[in-house]
Design a protein around this motif. Structure first.
Motif, mmCIF file in Angstrom:
data_model
loop_
_atom_site.group_PDB
_atom_site.id
_atom_site.type_symbol
_atom_site.label_atom_id
_atom_site.label_comp_id
_atom_site.label_asym_id
_atom_site.label_seq_id
_atom_site.Cartn_x
_atom_site.Cartn_y
_atom_site.Cartn_z
ATOM 1 N N LEU A 76 -21.190 -3.999 9.902
ATOM 2 C CA LEU A 76 -20.672 -4.438 8.610
ATOM 3 C C LEU A 76 -19.178 -4.664 8.734
ATOM 4 O O LEU A 76 -18.510 -4.038 9.561
ATOM 5 N N SER A 77 -18.662 -5.538 7.896
ATOM 6 C CA SER A 77 -17.211 -5.683 7.828
ATOM 7 C C SER A 77 -16.641 -4.401 7.235
ATOM 8 O O SER A 77 -17.348 -3.628 6.586
ATOM 9 N N LEU A 81 -18.430 -2.234 4.340
ATOM 10 C CA LEU A 81 -18.704 -0.810 4.514
ATOM 11 C C LEU A 81 -18.038 0.007 3.414
ATOM 12 O O LEU A 81 -18.638 0.939 2.880
ATOM 13 N N THR A 82 -16.825 -0.356 3.042
ATOM 14 C CA THR A 82 -16.124 0.369 1.982
ATOM 15 C C THR A 82 -16.921 0.329 0.683
ATOM 16 O O THR A 82 -17.093 1.357 0.024
ATOM 17 N N ARG A 83 -17.445 -0.845 0.325
ATOM 18 C CA ARG A 83 -18.258 -0.956 -0.898
ATOM 19 C C ARG A 83 -19.542 -0.120 -0.786
ATOM 20 O O ARG A 83 -19.936 0.547 -1.744
ATOM 21 N N LEU A 84 -20.163 -0.153 0.378
ATOM 22 C CA LEU A 84 -21.387 0.632 0.568
ATOM 23 C C LEU A 84 -21.088 2.121 0.503
ATOM 24 O O LEU A 84 -21.813 2.883 -0.153
ATOM 25 N N ILE A 85 -20.013 2.558 1.131
ATOM 26 C CA ILE A 85 -19.638 3.975 1.085
ATOM 27 C C ILE A 85 -19.308 4.392 -0.341
ATOM 28 O O ILE A 85 -19.648 5.498 -0.774
ATOM 29 N N ARG A 96 -16.010 11.192 1.483
ATOM 30 C CA ARG A 96 -14.874 10.719 2.271
ATOM 31 C C ARG A 96 -13.991 11.922 2.542
ATOM 32 O O ARG A 96 -13.809 12.777 1.686
ATOM 33 N N GLU A 97 -13.431 11.923 3.719
ATOM 34 C CA GLU A 97 -12.571 13.026 4.109
ATOM 35 C C GLU A 97 -11.331 12.443 4.772
ATOM 36 O O GLU A 97 -11.446 11.603 5.670
ATOM 37 N N ALA A 98 -10.169 12.863 4.341
ATOM 38 C CA ALA A 98 -8.923 12.382 4.934
ATOM 39 C C ALA A 98 -8.779 12.949 6.335
ATOM 40 O O ALA A 98 -9.253 14.036 6.639
ATOM 41 N N CYS A 99 -8.107 12.184 7.152
ATOM 42 C CA CYS A 99 -7.829 12.607 8.514
ATOM 43 C C CYS A 99 -6.536 13.411 8.532
ATOM 44 O O CYS A 99 -5.515 12.961 8.021
ATOM 45 N N ALA A 100 -6.586 14.565 9.123
ATOM 46 C CA ALA A 100 -5.407 15.428 9.160
ATOM 47 C C ALA A 100 -4.280 14.821 9.992
ATOM 48 O O ALA A 100 -3.110 15.055 9.709
ATOM 49 N N ASP A 101 -4.629 14.027 11.013
ATOM 50 C CA ASP A 101 -3.626 13.465 11.921
ATOM 51 C C ASP A 101 -3.044 12.133 11.454
ATOM 52 O O ASP A 101 -2.052 11.668 12.003
ATOM 53 N N ASP A 102 -3.699 11.494 10.477
ATOM 54 C CA ASP A 102 -3.272 10.158 10.055
ATOM 55 C C ASP A 102 -3.584 10.011 8.577
ATOM 56 O O ASP A 102 -4.751 9.937 8.193
ATOM 57 N N ALA A 103 -2.558 9.941 7.765
ATOM 58 C CA ALA A 103 -2.755 9.873 6.315
ATOM 59 C C ALA A 103 -3.553 8.642 5.905
ATOM 60 O O ALA A 103 -4.189 8.638 4.863
ATOM 61 N N ARG A 104 -3.524 7.585 6.731
ATOM 62 C CA ARG A 104 -4.279 6.367 6.405
ATOM 63 C C ARG A 104 -5.727 6.440 6.875
ATOM 64 O O ARG A 104 -6.554 5.653 6.447
ATOM 65 N N GLY A 105 -6.035 7.352 7.791
ATOM 66 C CA GLY A 105 -7.375 7.437 8.354
ATOM 67 C C GLY A 105 -8.345 8.152 7.436
ATOM 68 O O GLY A 105 -7.990 9.125 6.770
ATOM 69 N N LEU A 106 -9.557 7.640 7.380
ATOM 70 C CA LEU A 106 -10.602 8.257 6.568
ATOM 71 C C LEU A 106 -11.871 8.426 7.391
ATOM 72 O O LEU A 106 -12.211 7.576 8.208
ATOM 73 N N PHE A 107 -12.542 9.522 7.133
ATOM 74 C CA PHE A 107 -13.850 9.751 7.707
ATOM 75 C C PHE A 107 -14.894 9.565 6.611
ATOM 76 O O PHE A 107 -14.660 9.899 5.452
ATOM 77 N N ALA A 108 -16.054 9.069 7.001
ATOM 78 C CA ALA A 108 -17.241 9.126 6.150
ATOM 79 C C ALA A 108 -18.032 10.318 6.662
ATOM 80 O O ALA A 108 -18.224 10.478 7.871
ATOM 81 N N VAL A 109 -18.468 11.165 5.738
ATOM 82 C CA VAL A 109 -19.144 12.403 6.109
ATOM 83 C C VAL A 109 -20.483 12.470 5.387
ATOM 84 O O VAL A 109 -20.555 12.280 4.171
ATOM 85 N N LEU A 110 -21.539 12.747 6.139
ATOM 86 C CA LEU A 110 -22.869 12.881 5.562
ATOM 87 C C LEU A 110 -22.958 14.210 4.811
ATOM 88 O O LEU A 110 -22.666 15.268 5.362
#
Length: 169
Positions: A76-77, A81-85, A96-110
């Motif tokens: 997916l683009s 993916l953002t819309r699906l999430i 969604r979970e923020a990345c501790a090492d990168d304020a812009r990074g996001l994790f998708a978590v089941l």
């Protein structure tokens, strides 16, 4: 028959038999996708793309993936993916979970609810794959198809995982 890619002079040509193989591959992919989509929606109110996201997260360490890595795995683009999430998060299946090492990074978590929904839908998904492909081919044919697909797909794409290891963030 010459099939051209544009202009008066053909840059490439393929035979009618070659074109027929290409079109059969397209039709097979569409048919199987439609059957799986319908089965999952009817039985579990879960779209195939949603099932794929939940499945990829379940397979990942810690049931979480960076959004970029997840987008590559589910084909997916990033915006798609953002819309699906967003929808899966509203349904409580993904967080969604923020990345501790990168304020812009996001994790998708089941989530646990997402894992439960995936567990309910998996027999339907597997049954569809079995009925559409696996039960139609004998063991020798299945090995032949696997060998042909392995020849067509680069090795790093055969598992549906990105060629590069996931980055922490």
């Amino acid at each position: 028959m010459t099939v051209t890619t544009g202009g008066a002079q053909p840059r490439e040509s393929i035979s009618p038999e070659e074109l027929a193989v290409w079109r059969m591959l397209q039709r097979l992919q569409v048919r199987v996708t439609r059957v799986l989509e319908t089965d999952l929606l009817v039985a579990h109110d879960l779209a195939l793309a949603s099932y794929d996201v939940l499945s990829r997260l379940a397979e990942a360490p810690g049931r979480r993936l960076r959004m970029n890595d997840l987008a590559e795995r589910v084909l997916l683009s990033r915006s798609g993916l953002t819309r699906l999430i967003d929808r899966l998060q509203r349904d409580g299946l993904v967080a969604r979970e923020a990345c501790a090492d990168d304020a812009r990074g996001l994790f998708a978590v089941l989530t646990d609810a997402g894992a439960a929904r995936l567990a309910e839908a998996t027999p339907t998904y597997l049954s569809g794959i079995r009925a559409q492909i696996l039960d139609v081919l004998d063991a020798t044919e299945l090995r032949q198809v696997a060998a042909m697909l392995a020849k067509l797909l680069p090795e790093d794409e055969q598992s549906g995982r990105p060629g590069r290891p996931g980055q922490p963030c």
